[in-house]
Design a protein around this motif. Structure first.
Motif, mmCIF file in Angstrom:
data_model
loop_
_atom_site.group_PDB
_atom_site.id
_atom_site.type_symbol
_atom_site.label_atom_id
_atom_site.label_comp_id
_atom_site.label_asym_id
_atom_site.label_seq_id
_atom_site.Cartn_x
_atom_site.Cartn_y
_atom_site.Cartn_z
ATOM 1 N N ARG A 27 0.846 -1.214 0.000
ATOM 2 C CA ARG A 27 0.000 0.000 0.000
ATOM 3 C C ARG A 27 0.873 1.253 0.000
ATOM 4 O O ARG A 27 0.519 2.252 -0.643
ATOM 5 N N VAL A 28 2.011 1.177 0.670
ATOM 6 C CA VAL A 28 2.920 2.331 0.698
ATOM 7 C C VAL A 28 3.596 2.512 -0.664
ATOM 8 O O VAL A 28 3.701 3.626 -1.177
ATOM 9 N N ARG A 29 4.041 1.402 -1.246
ATOM 10 C CA ARG A 29 4.644 1.485 -2.588
ATOM 11 C C ARG A 29 3.686 2.183 -3.554
ATOM 12 O O ARG A 29 4.093 3.027 -4.352
ATOM 13 N N MET A 30 2.427 1.786 -3.502
ATOM 14 C CA MET A 30 1.457 2.360 -4.433
ATOM 15 C C MET A 30 1.230 3.847 -4.144
ATOM 16 O O MET A 30 1.062 4.648 -5.067
ATOM 17 N N ALA A 31 1.237 4.217 -2.876
ATOM 18 C CA ALA A 31 1.056 5.629 -2.516
ATOM 19 C C ALA A 31 2.243 6.459 -3.014
ATOM 20 O O ALA A 31 2.071 7.572 -3.534
ATOM 21 N N LEU A 32 3.446 5.914 -2.877
ATOM 22 C CA LEU A 32 4.638 6.611 -3.370
ATOM 23 C C LEU A 32 4.561 6.774 -4.885
ATOM 24 O O LEU A 32 4.833 7.855 -5.423
ATOM 25 N N THR A 33 4.166 5.722 -5.551
ATOM 26 C CA THR A 33 4.073 5.749 -7.011
ATOM 27 C C THR A 33 2.987 6.727 -7.456
ATOM 28 O O THR A 33 3.174 7.477 -8.422
ATOM 29 N N HIS A 34 1.856 6.709 -6.737
ATOM 30 C CA HIS A 34 0.748 7.634 -7.011
ATOM 31 C C HIS A 34 1.234 9.079 -7.037
ATOM 32 O O HIS A 34 0.800 9.883 -7.857
ATOM 33 N N LYS A 35 2.131 9.391 -6.117
ATOM 34 C CA LYS A 35 2.624 10.763 -5.990
ATOM 35 C C LYS A 35 3.858 11.028 -6.852
ATOM 36 O O LYS A 35 4.422 12.126 -6.796
ATOM 37 N N GLY A 36 4.275 10.010 -7.582
ATOM 38 C CA GLY A 36 5.449 10.184 -8.436
ATOM 39 C C GLY A 36 6.728 10.371 -7.642
ATOM 40 O O GLY A 36 7.670 11.023 -8.105
ATOM 41 N N LEU A 37 6.783 9.813 -6.441
ATOM 42 C CA LEU A 37 7.978 9.966 -5.596
ATOM 43 C C LEU A 37 8.919 8.781 -5.814
ATOM 44 O O LEU A 37 8.490 7.627 -5.776
ATOM 45 N N GLU A 38 10.172 9.072 -6.035
ATOM 46 C CA GLU A 38 11.131 7.986 -6.231
ATOM 47 C C GLU A 38 11.567 7.426 -4.889
ATOM 48 O O GLU A 38 11.717 8.160 -3.913
ATOM 49 N N PHE A 39 11.804 6.131 -4.873
ATOM 50 C CA PHE A 39 12.259 5.517 -3.619
ATOM 51 C C PHE A 39 13.126 4.300 -3.936
ATOM 52 O O PHE A 39 13.005 3.676 -4.990
ATOM 53 N N THR A 40 14.012 4.021 -3.010
ATOM 54 C CA THR A 40 14.829 2.813 -3.077
ATOM 55 C C THR A 40 14.265 1.866 -2.037
ATOM 56 O O THR A 40 13.968 2.301 -0.923
ATOM 57 N N SER A 41 14.108 0.608 -2.371
ATOM 58 C CA SER A 41 13.598 -0.289 -1.343
ATOM 59 C C SER A 41 14.742 -1.116 -0.779
ATOM 60 O O SER A 41 15.688 -1.488 -1.486
ATOM 61 N N VAL A 42 14.686 -1.336 0.508
ATOM 62 C CA VAL A 42 15.686 -2.150 1.196
ATOM 63 C C VAL A 42 14.991 -3.435 1.627
ATOM 64 O O VAL A 42 14.004 -3.393 2.372
ATOM 65 N N ALA A 43 15.506 -4.564 1.145
ATOM 66 C CA ALA A 43 14.911 -5.849 1.503
ATOM 67 C C ALA A 43 15.131 -6.108 2.988
ATOM 68 O O ALA A 43 16.251 -5.968 3.495
ATOM 69 N N TRP A 44 14.087 -6.467 3.694
ATOM 70 C CA TRP A 44 14.147 -6.691 5.137
ATOM 71 C C TRP A 44 13.500 -8.027 5.447
ATOM 72 O O TRP A 44 12.532 -8.414 4.775
ATOM 73 N N ARG A 45 14.015 -8.709 6.452
ATOM 74 C CA ARG A 45 13.412 -9.983 6.857
ATOM 75 C C ARG A 45 12.970 -9.925 8.304
ATOM 76 O O ARG A 45 13.508 -9.173 9.105
ATOM 77 N N MET B 41 1.340 6.768 4.784
ATOM 78 C CA MET B 41 0.456 7.363 3.776
ATOM 79 C C MET B 41 0.024 8.765 4.223
ATOM 80 O O MET B 41 -0.039 9.708 3.434
ATOM 81 N N ARG B 42 -0.258 8.877 5.500
ATOM 82 C CA ARG B 42 -0.656 10.170 6.051
ATOM 83 C C ARG B 42 0.487 11.183 5.978
ATOM 84 O O ARG B 42 0.282 12.345 5.626
ATOM 85 N N TYR B 43 1.671 10.698 6.315
ATOM 86 C CA TYR B 43 2.851 11.556 6.227
ATOM 87 C C TYR B 43 3.043 12.056 4.797
ATOM 88 O O TYR B 43 3.309 13.244 4.563
ATOM 89 N N LEU B 44 2.907 11.153 3.841
ATOM 90 C CA LEU B 44 3.113 11.534 2.442
ATOM 91 C C LEU B 44 2.104 12.598 2.019
ATOM 92 O O LEU B 44 2.434 13.523 1.279
ATOM 93 N N ASP B 45 0.879 12.480 2.492
ATOM 94 C CA ASP B 45 -0.132 13.500 2.160
ATOM 95 C C ASP B 45 0.219 14.865 2.754
ATOM 96 O O ASP B 45 -0.063 15.899 2.154
ATOM 97 N N LYS B 46 0.819 14.850 3.923
ATOM 98 C CA LYS B 46 1.182 16.130 4.552
ATOM 99 C C LYS B 46 2.431 16.725 3.909
ATOM 100 O O LYS B 46 2.493 17.910 3.620
ATOM 101 N N ALA B 47 3.432 15.862 3.678
ATOM 102 C CA ALA B 47 4.710 16.355 3.155
ATOM 103 C C ALA B 47 4.632 16.630 1.656
ATOM 104 O O ALA B 47 5.346 17.500 1.154
ATOM 105 N N TYR B 48 3.786 15.880 0.962
ATOM 106 C CA TYR B 48 3.668 16.023 -0.502
ATOM 107 C C TYR B 48 2.184 16.107 -0.841
ATOM 108 O O TYR B 48 1.593 15.139 -1.347
#
Lengths: 230, 230
Positions: free
Chosen positions: A23-41, A73-80
């Motif tokens: 859901r976060v990936r899609m929100a970032l993409t929705h806003k056209g924000l670039e991101f690097t993902s770090v694989a975590w276990r 998602m909320r942060y992204l709406d406030k910051a962007y």
């Protein structure tokens, strides 16, 4: 500066199936924000110590560290604020209710369908952690919890209102996808990535919507590695 | 000029229990619009011929005749845009999804709890119509459909997301009630008016919210006649 998203991975580092990360990936993409993902276990608790948190997603945006998918998602709406995903006021309240719907009514049904697929998808080193925490939550073994037919019935019933809406709308949030779509889509990606089971019947409006969602934002989610590709 | 709302009544003309009429009543009250209600019974099809419709609510606002509860709420937002109940755009989409949730997941559970109470509340002349139409819909007798304990379990599960939201919000739509609240409240009034059953457990956040809802807009709904008063 590109952001960093800590994202759950499975037995193959490219296997990304967390509904909350999706859901976060899609929100970032929705806003056209670039991101690097770090694989975590699951057992990489130390890697998240900086965030004072023990689960993903965690988003780093410069100095800002944000935990919890909905908070991100909320942060992204406030910051962007351009292209909001959750919105504000009444609109925000209504998507918050839908978040709870996805987590309370959709995810448990999906888990019934894909429990053993999930178990197979997580990294071998994470499996006893995964088993122990989930079995404690469910009060039964993963094998007992895994009831695909029951889960599909449960999901079919839970998604009835969504199906009604999709008979008259292209996306949950209207003519274009937004927060509600990403919340449900994240959960559907969970199943899509780890399982070969069809969680809804062919021709179901939810299935059609899911295919449309795979194609939005230049097919951002359509190239995700699934267990079928390994 | 005051509007006219055709509103379902039961064995006592003052007994008003339709969930669809209640949501409209609350929307009218929310906007401070005065209205006269006309008691209507299931078999009064002729009384609605002017509207080319056979069910209530029907709203007459001057020359305008509007049918279907949600369409009426939408009409009110367009004609009287101050204090919106549904809103527009994404906000509207999200409450439309909630409408389907109420109708697909909440109302069927409530019906299981109150089927025989409803039957007793409708006017004696309407009872065979009520029985025939509902039994055809359910594929069983009203007596067989009436399963209060099963209905309460079903309702408890369906309302889990609502309960989560009410743990952090006073009303579904935020600090003040709006469309989402009226949609669910209409359904809860259905049970409240015809049945002595507690549909949710004491102390449930939904119960607390329902009490708050009875008191909003100067207690507009709190004076409704119930079967306990007859």
């Amino acid at each position: 500066m590109a952001m960093t998203l800590y994202d759950l991975c499975g037995r193959d580092e490219r296997l990304r199936f967390s509904p909350y990360c999706w859901r976060v990936r899609m929100a970032l993409t929705h806003k056209g924000l670039e991101f690097t993902s770090v694989a975590w276990r699951f057992l990489d608790k130390k890697a998240l110590a900086f965030a004072d948190y023990d689960k993903v997603p965690v988003l780093c945006d410069g100095d800002q560290v944000v935990t919890d998918s909905f908070e991100i998602m909320r942060y992204l709406d406030k910051a962007y604020p351009e292209a909001p995903v959750l919105g504000e006021g009444v609109s925000y309240q209504r998507v918050l209710l839908f978040k709870y719907f996805v987590e309370r009514s959709v995810n448990p049904a999906l888990f019934r369908i894909i429990a053993m697929d999930l178990f197979a998808a997580v990294h071998p080193d994470d499996r006893s952690y995964f088993r122990d925490t989930r079995e404690a939550r469910f009060g039964c073994t993963l094998e007992e919890f895994h009831q695909p037919e029951q889960g599909k019935q449960q999901l079919k019933q839970a998604l009835a209102p969504v199906r009604d809406l999709l008979r008259e709308s292209t996306f949950l949030d209207g003519d274009a996808p937004s927060g509600s779509d990403y919340l449900l889509f994240g959960s559907m990606m969970w199943a899509h990535v780890v399982s070969t089971q069809a969680v809804v019947e062919p021709g179901d409006p939810v299935e059609e919507w899911f295919k449309r969602m795979l194609n939005v934002h230049n097919g951002a989610a359509s190239n995700a590695l699934t267990v079928r590709d390994i």
